[in-house]
Design an enzyme around this catalytic site. Sequence first.
Site, PDB file in Angstrom:
ATOM      1  N   LYS A   1      37.487  39.064  36.479  1.00  0.00           N
ATOM      2  CA  LYS A   1      38.592  38.683  35.588  1.00  0.00           C
ATOM      3  C   LYS A   1      39.810  39.551  35.914  1.00  0.00           C
ATOM      4  O   LYS A   1      40.179  40.461  35.183  1.00  0.00           O
ATOM      5  CB  LYS A   1      38.169  38.828  34.138  1.00  0.00           C
ATOM      6  CG  LYS A   1      37.030  37.875  33.764  1.00  0.00           C
ATOM      7  CD  LYS A   1      36.546  38.098  32.350  1.00  0.00           C
ATOM      8  CE  LYS A   1      35.383  37.161  32.015  1.00  0.00           C
ATOM      9  NZ  LYS A   1      34.835  37.396  30.652  1.00  0.00           N
TER      10      LYS A   1
ATOM     11  N   ASP B   1      23.840  37.954  28.205  1.00  0.00           N
ATOM     12  CA  ASP B   1      25.217  37.763  27.754  1.00  0.00           C
ATOM     13  C   ASP B   1      25.267  37.517  26.256  1.00  0.00           C
ATOM     14  O   ASP B   1      24.425  36.812  25.691  1.00  0.00           O
ATOM     15  CB  ASP B   1      25.827  36.575  28.510  1.00  0.00           C
ATOM     16  CG  ASP B   1      27.342  36.522  28.401  1.00  0.00           C
ATOM     17  OD1 ASP B   1      27.979  37.573  28.224  1.00  0.00           O
ATOM     18  OD2 ASP B   1      27.898  35.408  28.510  1.00  0.00           O
TER      19      ASP B   1
ATOM     20  N   ARG C   1      61.570  49.143  41.331  1.00  0.00           N
ATOM     21  CA  ARG C   1      60.802  48.346  40.367  1.00  0.00           C
ATOM     22  C   ARG C   1      59.462  47.894  40.943  1.00  0.00           C
ATOM     23  O   ARG C   1      58.447  47.919  40.241  1.00  0.00           O
ATOM     24  CB  ARG C   1      61.631  47.140  39.917  1.00  0.00           C
ATOM     25  CG  ARG C   1      60.919  46.149  38.986  1.00  0.00           C
ATOM     26  CD  ARG C   1      60.086  46.804  37.896  1.00  0.00           C
ATOM     27  NE  ARG C   1      60.814  47.791  37.123  1.00  0.00           N
ATOM     28  CZ  ARG C   1      60.216  48.684  36.342  1.00  0.00           C
ATOM     29  NH1 ARG C   1      58.893  48.738  36.266  1.00  0.00           N
ATOM     30  NH2 ARG C   1      60.924  49.545  35.662  1.00  0.00           N
TER      31      ARG C   1
ATOM     32  N   GLU D   1      21.656  34.910  35.062  1.00  0.00           N
ATOM     33  CA  GLU D   1      21.909  34.991  33.628  1.00  0.00           C
ATOM     34  C   GLU D   1      20.825  34.205  32.882  1.00  0.00           C
ATOM     35  O   GLU D   1      20.521  33.067  33.247  1.00  0.00           O
ATOM     36  CB  GLU D   1      23.282  34.392  33.308  1.00  0.00           C
ATOM     37  CG  GLU D   1      23.601  34.342  31.825  1.00  0.00           C
ATOM     38  CD  GLU D   1      24.913  33.633  31.528  1.00  0.00           C
ATOM     39  OE1 GLU D   1      25.333  33.666  30.369  1.00  0.00           O
ATOM     40  OE2 GLU D   1      25.507  33.036  32.465  1.00  0.00           O
TER      41      GLU D   1
ATOM     42  N   LYS E   1      24.585  31.543  36.994  1.00  0.00           N
ATOM     43  CA  LYS E   1      24.924  31.446  35.574  1.00  0.00           C
ATOM     44  C   LYS E   1      24.445  30.107  35.021  1.00  0.00           C
ATOM     45  O   LYS E   1      23.820  29.314  35.718  1.00  0.00           O
ATOM     46  CB  LYS E   1      26.419  31.665  35.381  1.00  0.00           C
ATOM     47  CG  LYS E   1      26.905  33.017  35.956  1.00  0.00           C
ATOM     48  CD  LYS E   1      28.267  33.409  35.472  1.00  0.00           C
ATOM     49  CE  LYS E   1      28.187  33.969  34.055  1.00  0.00           C
ATOM     50  NZ  LYS E   1      29.503  34.499  33.601  1.00  0.00           N
TER      51      LYS E   1
END
Length: 270
Positions: free
Chosen positions: A127, A207, A92, A186, A159
């Site tokens: 992510k 974005d 597994r 950004e 950002k």
Amino acid sequence: MTGILRLALDEDIGTGDVTTLACVPDTRDATGKFIAREPLILAGAGLLSEIYDLRGGVSALALLKHDGDACAKGAVIAEVSGRARTLLECERVALNFLQRLSGVATLARRYAEAVAGTGCRVLDTRKTTPGLRRLEKMAAAAGGVTNHRMGLFDAILIKNNHIAAAGGVRQAIERARSSGLAIQIEVRTRKELAEALEAGADHLLLDNLTPEEALRWIQAIGGRAKVELSGGITLENVRDYAETGADFVSSGAITHSARAMDISFRLELS
């Protein structure tokens, strides 16, 4: 890699595989085959040797396919021989890694193929599944996309919250230069875009624009900086974004939304 593999084995086997210990004689040998049950791009094959090494009892392992290979339905990925107990207790964990990572590689290949011929490269993101980032980025690369930064430590991406905390676009860029690292910023408005270009930004992140909006922004930038597009980019629209003239498009879906591929393990007595 070894730490995460050991953790996965310990999580599954614990104090022992009680079913296998109860049913299978310790002296019994077997051979197992990993088989693709649907078309896929393989990733994670190189982990099999480490998984079995951690448990012992395997006499032979043959990789018939390698990371990045396209596997047809029914293709044999690998064959392993040794103690039947070892093969059963590792089944597994081995499948979980192969299925998950091949899912990432397969989706990555679809993204790469979708932008072929545009000159735009697809990037992955941070992510990722906690603890599995290095493996998932390895799988994304096997599928044909380009790895973005591995973490917060190897490249600067300024950002909106960084801009707010630094006091503005120019202040953020000027402070970041002392790091000596590559800098990307950004920008969300035309005012921020102008400030970033005036401050000498050479890599911009745009974005949550539509492809039409992105085209107008890229035309205004006029080659003064590299451009990455992100936000809402899917397999269905990625080519529209790539055709805007962007240098890069990024999609978190490659890692956070890839489904596990269907791979089976078939065991036979030696």
